[in-house]
Design a protein around this motif. Structure first.
Motif, PDB file in Angstrom:
ATOM      1  N   THR A  45       0.839  -1.195   0.000  1.00 31.02           N
ATOM      2  CA  THR A  45       0.000   0.000   0.000  1.00 31.02           C
ATOM      3  C   THR A  45       0.879   1.251   0.000  1.00 31.02           C
ATOM      4  OG1 THR A  45      -0.074   0.215   2.405  1.00 31.02           O
ATOM      5  CG2 THR A  45      -1.771  -1.196   1.369  1.00 31.02           C
ATOM      6  N   THR A  47       0.720   3.771   1.995  1.00 31.81           N
ATOM      7  CA  THR A  47       1.110   4.071   3.380  1.00 31.81           C
ATOM      8  C   THR A  47       2.279   3.194   3.810  1.00 31.81           C
ATOM      9  OG1 THR A  47      -1.164   4.711   3.886  1.00 31.81           O
ATOM     10  CG2 THR A  47       0.268   4.176   5.754  1.00 31.81           C
ATOM     11  N   ALA A  50       5.457   4.399   2.026  1.00 34.37           N
ATOM     12  CA  ALA A  50       5.992   5.614   2.647  1.00 34.37           C
ATOM     13  C   ALA A  50       6.725   5.271   3.942  1.00 34.37           C
ATOM     14  CB  ALA A  50       4.871   6.616   2.914  1.00 34.37           C
ATOM     15  N   SER A  51       6.163   4.362   4.730  1.00 30.78           N
ATOM     16  CA  SER A  51       6.817   3.945   5.978  1.00 30.78           C
ATOM     17  C   SER A  51       8.156   3.275   5.708  1.00 30.78           C
ATOM     18  CB  SER A  51       5.910   2.991   6.767  1.00 30.78           C
ATOM     19  OG  SER A  51       4.759   3.667   7.205  1.00 30.78           O
ATOM     20  N   GLU A  64       6.081  10.642   1.497  1.00 28.05           N
ATOM     21  CA  GLU A  64       4.658  10.740   1.158  1.00 28.05           C
ATOM     22  C   GLU A  64       4.476  11.109  -0.315  1.00 28.05           C
ATOM     23  OE1 GLU A  64       1.983   9.918   2.923  1.00 28.05           O
ATOM     24  OE2 GLU A  64       3.285   9.302   4.576  1.00 28.05           O
ATOM     25  N   ALA A  67       5.300   8.039  -2.396  1.00 27.71           N
ATOM     26  CA  ALA A  67       4.224   7.049  -2.262  1.00 27.71           C
ATOM     27  C   ALA A  67       3.024   7.463  -3.113  1.00 27.71           C
ATOM     28  CB  ALA A  67       3.831   6.896  -0.796  1.00 27.71           C
TER      29      ALA A  67
END
Length: 111
Positions: A45, A47, A50-51, A64, A67
């Motif tokens: 995903t 998110t 990005a992590s 972000e 992503a």
């Protein structure tokens, strides 16, 4: 090279594609077949991506942005093929399966 050295290309935008659209899963399947190695595609995903980027030291807002950029690339609106390879090079585009077989035969993924 034609676009860099020939006339009539100034200001042109070319979207270079193969002869057919592939999903990442299909591309990975072709890579595995060509290399004789197990290769798998695991969707992530935005998110989660990005992590992961942040874990590798990418600053939060940049992570972000990247992503979001990749989410846009994966949303399906970039799946159309074009005839730009033929228009620029004067030949049909090479199928991805042919490309990966040739690259594997040339040692691209030895290691």
């Amino acid at each position: 090279m034609a676009a860099l050295t020939g006339d009539g290309h100034a200001g042109a935008v070319y979207e270079l594609t193969g002869p057919r659209s592939l999903t990442f899963a299909e591309a990975v399947e072709e890579l595995g077949r060509a290399t004789g190695r197990p290769v798998r595609y695991v969707p992530v995903t935005g998110t989660a991506y990005a992590s992961l980027l942040e874990e590798f030291g990418v600053f939060g807002p940049e992570a972000e942005f990247l992503a979001g950029l990749f989410a846009t690339l994966l949303d399906g609106h970039n799946t159309a093929t074009t005839d730009d390879v033929e228009r620029v090079l004067g030949r049909e585009p090479k199928a991805f399966s042919v490309f990966v077989r040739e690259a594997a035969g040339d040692g691209a993924w030895h290691g």
